[in-house]
Design a protein around this motif. Structure first.
Motif, PDB file in Angstrom:
ATOM      1  N   ARG A 182       7.187  -3.631  -1.324  1.00 46.89           N
ATOM      2  CA  ARG A 182       6.812  -3.396   0.204  1.00 46.89           C
ATOM      3  C   ARG A 182       5.325  -4.262   0.034  1.00 46.89           C
ATOM      4  O   ARG A 182       4.689  -4.236  -0.941  1.00 46.89           O
ATOM      5  CB  ARG A 182       6.468  -2.120   0.557  1.00 46.89           C
ATOM      6  N   LEU A 183       5.008  -4.769   1.304  1.00 49.09           N
ATOM      7  CA  LEU A 183       3.743  -5.487   1.242  1.00 49.09           C
ATOM      8  C   LEU A 183       2.774  -4.327   2.343  1.00 49.09           C
ATOM      9  O   LEU A 183       3.322  -4.095   3.337  1.00 49.09           O
ATOM     10  CB  LEU A 183       3.769  -6.809   2.124  1.00 49.09           C
ATOM     11  N   VAL A 184       1.558  -3.922   1.680  1.00 46.63           N
ATOM     12  CA  VAL A 184       0.795  -3.228   2.451  1.00 46.63           C
ATOM     13  C   VAL A 184      -0.522  -3.735   2.641  1.00 46.63           C
ATOM     14  O   VAL A 184      -1.098  -4.441   1.417  1.00 46.63           O
ATOM     15  CB  VAL A 184       0.897  -1.811   1.712  1.00 46.63           C
ATOM     16  N   PRO A 185      -1.268  -3.553   3.706  1.00 39.24           N
ATOM     17  CA  PRO A 185      -2.585  -4.004   3.720  1.00 39.24           C
ATOM     18  C   PRO A 185      -3.635  -3.169   3.131  1.00 39.24           C
ATOM     19  O   PRO A 185      -3.229  -1.720   3.139  1.00 39.24           O
ATOM     20  CB  PRO A 185      -2.852  -4.154   5.293  1.00 39.24           C
ATOM     21  N   VAL A 186      -4.566  -3.629   2.755  1.00 38.96           N
ATOM     22  CA  VAL A 186      -5.739  -3.006   2.044  1.00 38.96           C
ATOM     23  C   VAL A 186      -6.643  -2.670   3.160  1.00 38.96           C
ATOM     24  O   VAL A 186      -7.253  -3.501   3.661  1.00 38.96           O
ATOM     25  CB  VAL A 186      -6.374  -3.620   0.727  1.00 38.96           C
ATOM     26  N   THR A 187      -6.717  -1.502   3.471  1.00 34.16           N
ATOM     27  CA  THR A 187      -7.453  -1.242   4.662  1.00 34.16           C
ATOM     28  C   THR A 187      -9.178  -0.687   4.457  1.00 34.16           C
ATOM     29  O   THR A 187     -10.034  -0.784   5.291  1.00 34.16           O
ATOM     30  CB  THR A 187      -7.100  -0.046   5.620  1.00 34.16           C
ATOM     31  N   GLU A 188      -9.392  -0.211   3.034  1.00 35.61           N
ATOM     32  CA  GLU A 188     -10.770   0.035   2.827  1.00 35.61           C
ATOM     33  C   GLU A 188     -10.766   0.158   1.275  1.00 35.61           C
ATOM     34  O   GLU A 188      -9.836   0.354   0.720  1.00 35.61           O
ATOM     35  CB  GLU A 188     -11.014   1.335   3.513  1.00 35.61           C
ATOM     36  N   VAL A 189     -12.017  -0.248   0.798  1.00 35.25           N
ATOM     37  CA  VAL A 189     -12.409  -0.036  -0.692  1.00 35.25           C
ATOM     38  C   VAL A 189     -13.417   1.121  -0.791  1.00 35.25           C
ATOM     39  O   VAL A 189     -14.160   1.166  -0.065  1.00 35.25           O
ATOM     40  CB  VAL A 189     -13.044  -1.543  -1.353  1.00 35.25           C
ATOM     41  N   ILE A 190     -12.825   1.947  -1.646  1.00 37.71           N
ATOM     42  CA  ILE A 190     -13.309   3.299  -1.637  1.00 37.71           C
ATOM     43  C   ILE A 190     -14.092   3.740  -3.054  1.00 37.71           C
ATOM     44  O   ILE A 190     -13.758   3.093  -3.984  1.00 37.71           O
ATOM     45  CB  ILE A 190     -12.630   4.511  -1.012  1.00 37.71           C
TER      46      ILE A 190
END
Ligand SMILES: Nc1ncnc2c1ncn2[C@@H]1O[C@H](COP(=O)(O)OP(=O)(O)OP(=O)(O)O)[C@@H](O)[C@H]1O
Ligand SMILES: [Mg+2]
Lengths: 235, 787
Positions: free
Chosen positions: B576-584
């Motif tokens: 699946r392709l998933v967006p990275v919404t935040e670096v934590i």
């Protein structure tokens, strides 16, 4: 009636290193008058420097008694002697012992900063004829000039006594005479009691009195009825 | 004895304190080298030969369930030398005298044949007999922690059934040199056990007859690991393979790697620092010595000594110092090495320890020290060689001082002549003064480096235990359960709040970069176990999309907004392709988070939970633990309070040892530098000081010249030390960072202050020693001589 500045009675000094004992002073009695200029003469090892060091508070006598005015020097401890040197004594040595990292003016200021009633470094350097060289470092001056800075430093606080151990020992006769002139000038101008060790018998002629040393004792004393000015001395 | 050698001995005796101070700095270099190299090699060599002798696997894979026949296919993969299929499952343990539940990892041993891979080293007893469901061989650390012996029994919940197990053997395994329980931060031997049981018995207990769920491989020499892993993954995919991994990602191996990496950093960084400083000290001391002995050197040359014997005389002096330094360094290095080895014995479970005190380590250390010493002497020796006898017999050209602070400055702000002397002296030898400050600052830097571990660990604890994972306990199911299991947990006695989570094994890929890790799904209203952004603020999980921690972002070169390829290694699988919404922010492991519902959607297999974070009423703890111990579905339990105290204990033990060493080293370096430079200053100033004393300055006043100079050098050193310490600390923290854990880089103000104070104290002590020498200065003797 002149005042007695120094009085020594039965002074002895014994150096002990291991088994060996050296009697540097073997019973010295002496009195110095205020304003007097005396010369100490004597063979090497006869104890002249030792006496001068004790008078100047650099060293303790082994036995005997010495006083400066009303200070009993034999009773003073180390910090007492330091204060005594600071307040009353000016020294001049054969090796000028200037601080190489300070200029002539600053070498003198070293003393004026801690003295009670000093002259300014400039005045004092003028007295020894070095008004033009005040901002030079010792390394930039000749031996005679350095010695005069040392004298300026010694007199800047208007000391009561000036003790000079072979001040001309490292100098040629011409420069030596300039140094002696400075000493003589101070003696007359300021009335500073001056003791001067030398190996040069000619210099005795500028003194009020001459002490002759031998084997840790004062072997003789001469009074000069007429004194010669330094400029008239030659060697 | 030759006259020059007699002079050598007298010089050494006269200058013993300075020589010893230099020797100690050099000894520190030799000691750290011997310690770190020895420990590195011992650990590396022990591990290597343990792995070889006990045939530790090189590639590992876990699957849901595969028939035994697949083992043949695995062996057929090109490059595979040996394979061993086995059963590995978690079990909750109920041990007498231990209120809280413990976790066991049950691993099968073959019934009919010898173990092919990951062989056990039996300390006592034997392996369990075929088909005996009540016999177990346990790891030694666990047995020791509970004083269990052969014949002792304890209870375990195996696949939902509580059974009594009897210990028939006590063993060590190359897989568990560092034995960390699932989800633990630090090994806790009381709460984690490895249970080796008969394969038949485990198959029967876990309904895995004729099947396996774990496999280890050894490869042929020259095989390409990545190729084998790829083929193995495609073979095991349809049996629920969650991705094969190499030793690098094997927990126990990775921890040893992290330790080795630190030792390597230690041996690369510390010895050079000390050797450079000792070379500087030797240079400074020898230069002063030949300045003082200039006329003697001239005289020796004048009476017919060649330049070489004279140079050799000074080299011998330096070598004598080096020899003392090396000897002390070796003794201390070996002694500290033994201390470190004892620490290792606590942490790492080896059947034997090969202590490598190889001659070549000592030889290298010795040679390097001698080279440093001679390098320090070079400048002085060159001067000796160049000195023409006629010139040497004259006094040296006087130092040239620069005139500043004279004239024009108003008297009120004009420093005293004594201060001017000190300042001019510094500016006269700016390089030496600079190096002296640098030397002192290295002492401060070392201390900051050592002490910052406390700050970093404090921050790590605060973030990990009090801001991120604030649950009291984490319960893990043996398999993923339907989310109804959450309600069962909520009903356990004393449970105040329960938050489910789901973990899915995936491989994240960005271009050619990829990493296997677990995505954790959490509910929107998470409050116990939270996710923090890089500014330590709790974040809201996005409706869809992935949050990755800084380490993952760095490894995969991901930024916020990038699309990342997620290869699911469980369930229906697929990419699946998933967006990275935040670096934590996360200090532990490799972390990726999603909203739990988004994760369910991604998996497309309905709501499931892997485990539950709970908060409970401490007064009902006993009841709760009793209930958990007999809850069949639970595979392991993590207790935050325990984890924290265990973490603190272990860290304290580790850090205290290293910090003590660092503090001693820092003091040695600061003391060595300050003492030597003060002695040299004293020697250079002796005449001036005597003159000043004659002029009527007190001891305190003349000491001030020296002390001002030292004080200025030290004051310059303090901020310099802070900067260097910051740099060292940063490097150290980098060396500490691994996929397993990251240590945050944090330096408290108090740490800068403490480091400075320790070094200032060392400076003050050496200054006092020098002050005492000022007091003893023989005025008349100094003044009688020419400069
Ligand atoms: N620190 C010392 N230890 C041992 N003996 C010493 C010491 N200082 C001086 N002496 C001895 O004391 C005696 C007197 O020395 P002093 O320096 O007073 O002589 P001096 O008359 O000044 O000689 P010179 O004209 O050579 O300077 C000498 O024999 C000398 O060796
Ligand atoms: Mg004399």
């Amino acid at each position: 009636m002149t005042e007695v500045v120094f009085e020594a009675r039965g002074l002895t000094k014994v150096y002990r290193s291991g088994e060996v004992e050296v009697r540097a002073l073997a019973g010295v009695d002496l009195e110095l008058q205020a304003g007097e200029l005396v010369v100490l003469l004597g063979p090497s090892g006869s104890g002249k420097s030792t006496l001068l060091n004790i008078l100047g508070g650099l060293d303790h006598a082994t036995s005997g008694y010495v006083r400066f005015r009303d200070h009993d020097l034999t009773a003073l401890d180390d910090s007492g002697l330091t204060a005594y040197r600071r307040d009353h004594v000016g020294f001049v040595f054969q090796f000028y012992n200037l601080i190489p990292s300070l200029t002539a003016r600053e070498n003198v200021a070293l003393v004026t900063e801690i003295a009670h009633n000093p002259m300014t470094p400039e005045e004092s350097l003028e007295l020894v004829g070095l008004g033009q060289r005040m901002d030079h470092f010792p390394a930039q001056m000749s031996g005679g000039e350095q010695q005069r800075v040392a004298i300026a430093r010694a007199i800047a606080k208007r000391p009561d006594v000036l003790l000079c151990d072979e001040p001309t020992g490292a100098l040629d006769s011409k420069t030596g005479i300039r140094v002696l002139e400075a000493l003589s000038l101070i003696n007359t101008e300021l009335g500073t009691t001056t003791a001067l060790i030398t190996h040069n018998a000619a210099i005795r002629e500028m003194a009020h009195r001459v002490f002759l040393f031998g084997d840790g004792r004062i072997a003789g004393m001469q009074v000069n009825e007429t004194r010669k000015p330094p400029s008239a001395i030659s060697w | 004895m030759r006259a020059l050698d007699r002079k050598l001995l007298r010089d050494l005796r006269r200058m013993w304190a300075q020589a010893l101070a230099i020797a100690l700095v050099m000894a520190s270099g030799a000691a750290t080298f011997v310690l770190a190299s020895g420990a590195y090699r011992s650990l590396d060599e022990t591990r290597r030969s343990y792995y070889e002798r006990y045939r530790f696997g090189e590639v590992f894979a876990d699957i849901r369930r595969a028939p035994k026949t697949v083992e043949e296919q695995i062996l057929a993969i090109s490059g595979v030398a040996a394979a061993e299929a086995r059963i590995s499952r978690l079990a909750l343990l109920d041990i007498e005298g231990l209120a809280e539940p413990a976790t066991g990892q049950a691993i099968s041993v073959p019934d009919m044949a010898e173990q092919r891979l990951n062989r056990l080293h039996l300390r006592a007893g034997r392996l369990p007999e075929r088909e005996r469901t009540d016999e177990v061989t346990v790891n030694e650390a666990f047995a020791k922690a509970h004083k269990l012996q052969l014949g002792s029994t304890f209870k375990a919940v195996l696949n939902g059934k509580k059974r009594e197990l009897k210990i028939v053997g006590i063993a060590l395994s190359p897989e568990f040199i560092y034995a960390l329980g699932p989800g633990d931060l630090m090994p806790d031997d009381r709460r984690f056990a490895v249970l080796w049981m008969s394969e038949k018995a485990l198959a029967a207990l876990f309904d895995l007859d004729g099947a396996f769920n774990s496999v280890s491989l050894r490869l042929l020499r020259g095989a390409v690991e990545a190729d084998v892993i790829e083929k193995l993954d495609s073979l095991l995919a349809r049996y629920g393979g969650t991705g094969a991994y190499s030793r690098r990602d094997q927990l126990s191996h990775a921890f040893l790697d992290a330790e080795l990496k630190q030792l390597d950093a230690l041996r690369r960084v510390m010895p050079p620092i000390f050797l450079l400083v000792s070379a500087f000290l030797i240079n400074m001391t020898l230069m002063r010595m030949i300045a003082l002995e200039r006329e003697q050197i001239g005289l020796l040359k004048a009476i017919g000594y060649g330049p070489l014997p004279i140079a050799a005389h000074y080299i011998k002096f330096v070598l004598a110092i080096a020899l003392v330094g090396i000897s002390i360094g070796f003794l201390i290095g070996v002694w500290l090495g033994q201390g470190l080895t004892r620490l290792y014995a606590d942490f790492f479970h080896f059947p034997f320890l090969i202590f490598q005190n190889d001659a070549d380590i000592f030889a290298t250390a010795g040679i390097v020290c001698v080279v440093a010493a001679v390098a320090g002497a070079i400048r002085a020796v060159v001067q000796i060689l160049a000195l023409a006898p006629a010139v040497a017999m004259q006094p040296p050209a006087p130092p040239r001082y620069r005139r500043w602070f004279s004239g024009r400055v108003p008297a009120s702000i004009r420093p005293s002549q004594l201060t001017i002397m000190a300042l001019r002296h510094i500016s006269r030898w700016p390089v030496r003064a600079g190096l002296t400050s640098l030397g002192i600052s290295l002492g401060i830097a070392l201390l900051i480096t050592a002490l910052l571990s406390f700050d970093s660990v404090d921050l790590m604890i605060d973030v990990a235990f009090f801001r991120t994972d604030r649950q009291h306990a984490t319960l893990n199911f043996t398999d993923d359960k339907h989310s109804r299991a959450l309600q069962a947990v909520e009903r356990l006695p004393g449970v105040l709040r329960a938050e489910p989570y789901r973990a899915v094994a995936v491989r994240l890929r960005n271009g050619h970069l990829s990493r296997k890790l677990g995505i954790v799904g959490k509910p929107k209203e998470m409050d116990l176990s939270r996710v923090l952004d890089v500014a330590f603020q709790p974040v809201q999980l996005p409706e869809t999309g992935l949050m990755v921690d800084e380490r993952v972002a760095e490894i995969l070169q991901l930024r916020r907004g990038d699309l990342v390829e997620v290869e699911l290694l469980e369930g229906r699988r697929g990419i699946r392709l998933v967006p990275v919404t935040e670096v934590i922010k996360s200090y532990l492991g490799l972390m990726a988070f999603m909203d739990i519902d988004a994760l369910h959607d991604l998996m497309d297999d309905g709501p499931r939970v892997t485990g539950v974070h709970i908060a409970y009423d401490a007064r009902k703890q006993g009841e709760l633990f009793a209930a958990i111990k007999s809850t069949p579905a639970l595979g392991s339990i993590g207790l935050q309070q325990h984890a924290l105290s265990r973490f603190r204990e272990t860290i304290a033990q580790n850090i205290n040892y290293m910090v003590t060493i660092y503090v001693v080293l820092a003091v040695i370096i600061a003391f060595g530098v300050v003492y030597n430079s003060a002695r040299i200053q004293l020697s250079e100033h002796a005449r001036e000081i005597a003159s000043l004393r004659v002029l009527g300055f007190t001891r305190a006043e003349v000491s001030r010249v020296l002390l001002t100079e030292l004080a200025v050098l030290t004051i310059v050193a303090v901020p310099l030390g802070w900067i260097i310490g910051y740099g060292f600390g940063w490097l150290l923290i980098k060396a500490f960072s691994s996929d397993l854990y990251r240590v945050p880089f944090a330096i408290e103000r108090a740490t800068y202050a403490k480091a400075s104070l320790v070094v200032l104290a060392a400076t003050a002590v050496s200054a006092l020693i020098v002050r005492r020498r000022v007091d003893k200065l023989d005025l008349i003797a100094v003044l009688k001589t020419r400069d």
